[in-house]
Design a protein around this motif. Structure first.
Motif, PDB file in Angstrom:
ATOM      1  N   LEU A   1      -5.839  12.457   1.719  1.00  0.00           N
ATOM      2  CA  LEU A   1      -5.127  11.327   2.220  1.00  0.00           C
ATOM      3  C   LEU A   1      -5.374  10.260   0.961  1.00  0.00           C
TER       4      LEU A   1
ATOM      5  N   VAL B   1       0.831   5.566   0.415  1.00  0.00           N
ATOM      6  CA  VAL B   1       0.173   6.572   0.766  1.00  0.00           C
ATOM      7  C   VAL B   1       0.543   7.792  -0.055  1.00  0.00           C
TER       8      VAL B   1
ATOM      9  N   SER C   1      -7.857   2.171  -4.829  1.00  0.00           N
ATOM     10  CA  SER C   1      -7.422   3.306  -4.288  1.00  0.00           C
ATOM     11  C   SER C   1      -8.613   3.809  -3.394  1.00  0.00           C
TER      12      SER C   1
ATOM     13  N   THR D   1       1.007  -1.229  -0.042  1.00  0.00           N
ATOM     14  CA  THR D   1      -0.126  -0.148   0.031  1.00  0.00           C
ATOM     15  C   THR D   1       1.099   1.153   0.112  1.00  0.00           C
TER      16      THR D   1
ATOM     17  N   PHE E   1      -4.676   6.350  -0.458  1.00  0.00           N
ATOM     18  CA  PHE E   1      -4.142   4.683  -0.057  1.00  0.00           C
ATOM     19  C   PHE E   1      -4.407   4.260  -1.434  1.00  0.00           C
TER      20      PHE E   1
END
Length: 422
Positions: free
Chosen positions: A121, A84, A134, A82, A123
């Motif tokens: 944010l 970020v 995502s 993952t 991911f």
């Protein structure tokens, strides 16, 4: 001693002496060959090869055991990692006016000056080596936050996207939450081409419009890109997702690159209407089948008076936009776009932008744009110029001047934008 016995003894002694001589000769030859450096290297090579074969057999056994373990797990996320990404965007403005009224607020709103602090944010996870999943979380700190809170809204889930790359030229996308038209299109880099307002971007504001959920297909060629998607919105959505009362929208995009660095894009949007029969709020992702019918259908619970009041919403609306962008060098670009909105009154929006924003040097940009209404009536016009200071690769600061006016008055303002990314 008789002569025959003496002869046999001599033959035995001769044979023994001959055997001893040959044995001593072989021992001397072996001792010489053992002392030869070439023979020593050959022996060492044979021993090393034997050790390597043993190590390879052990490695094969370990790999077989690991492959059996991976096959038993069977999860598409077993090798996923993952990533970020984060971004904090701060926009402020200083208006050169004595008195603030509603007209000035409307002018700045049409100019696309959206002040406040936005935090984001993202991911991203790779699934099955080619697909991407995502999730985007966002918090807005402005006067338009949740319940009018001037301190902003909490970090909430804004978008979920699953992109399936079938092969190099075909992809499919599904967005159950927070779909935007730009999610199924290919345009300019949003961070690189972003100015101070909506009119200073190399793409029309149409691409930033939010809908509830979407599904689309994308096809890529050597110099052609095409996409087609369906967007669905409903009453249970947030008010800032879609301002109109449409339910089903069809979006299409075709991009053609005649030469390296030049792109021509045609965008099309058609919105199918629905009737606003009652004040019914549905939960997210709850879509009645009756709402997907064409404008000839109606709700069974709708009253004739309510249908008459909403007869103006039955006309199919949409937009048609044309974009052109050319790269002058690695950081300088020039482009423009025109968007024609099809509704009760035809509204034409346009903008021409020029920017030079290198990564590690001082950049600048300028744009002019506006909107007119048929018959030729000026609704809005604005001019924008800004500088861009880049500190490293994660922080930039953009001060600029924006002058916006309608058919009666103009508003000059200093606008400051600062972005920091993770």
């Amino acid at each position: 001693m008789d002569p025959p016995a003496n002869c046999v003894d001599k033959l035995k002694s001769f044979a023994k002496s001959s055997k001893d001589y040959f044995n001593s000769l072989v021992r001397r030859t072996n001792s010489r060959s053992r002392g030869n450096p070439i023979e020593i290297l050959k022996r060492l090579q044979q021993e090393t090869f034997s050790d390597l074969m043993k190590l390879r057999d052990r490695q094969d056994k370990v790999e077989r055991m690991l492959s059996i373990y991976k096959t038993r797990t069977g999860s598409p996320f077993q090798e996923a990692s993952t990533h970020v990404k984060g971004e904090v965007d701060v926009v402020g403005s200083l208006l050169f006016v004595e008195n603030i009224d509603q007209e000035i607020c409307d002018i700045m709103k049409k100019a696309g000056v959206r002040t406040g602090v936005n935090s984001k944010l993202i991911f991203e996870t790779t699934v099955r080596k080619k697909d991407t999943l995502s999730a985007e979380f966002m918090a807005k700190h402005n006067s338009q936050g949740s319940h009018g809170d001037v301190f902003g809204s909490p970090l909430t889930l804004k978008k979920v996207t699953y992109l399936a790359n079938v092969n190099d030229w075909f992809s499919a996308i599904a967005i159950p939450v927070g779909a935007q038209f730009k999610d199924v299109g290919i345009g300019s880099d949003p961070l690189q081409s972003r100015g101070l307002t909506d009119f200073s971007s190399f793409a029309p504001p149409l691409l930033d419009r939010y809908h509830g959920c979407a599904a689309g297909l994308m096809v890529r060629g050597r110099n052609v890109f095409a996409s087609l998607a369906e967007f669905v919105s409903w009453l249970g959505m947030e008010p800032n997702f879609v301002s109109n009362s449409r339910c089903l929208s069809t979006f299409a995009q075709v991009t053609y690159q005649p030469v390296e660095g030049t792109k021509m894009t045609l965008l099309g949007l058609q919105q199918k209407p629905r009737l606003r029969a009652q004040n019914i709020r549905l939960d997210s992702l709850t879509i009645p089948i009756s709402s997907l019918r064409f404008h000839g259908s109606s709700f069974s619970s709708a009253e004739p008076s309510s249908i008459a009041r909403n007869s103006t919403d039955n006309a199919t609306s949409g937009s048609l936009a044309l974009m052109l962008e050319t790269e002058l060098d690695e950081s300088a670009r020039i482009g423009g776009w025109v968007e024609l909105q099809k509704s009760n009154t035809r509204n034409l929006q346009w903008a021409v932008c020029l920017s030079d924003t290198p990564e590690d040097e001082l950049g600048w940009g300028m744009s002019i744009g506006g909107s007119v209404q048929r018959p030729l009536t000026l609704l809005h016009f604005q001019f924008e110029a800004f500088l861009k200071f880049t500190l490293g690769k994660r922080f930039n600061f953009q001060p600029g001047l924006v002058y916006a006016l309608n058919e009666r008055r103009g508003v000059p303002a200093l606008v400051f934008r600062s972005s920091w990314s993770l």
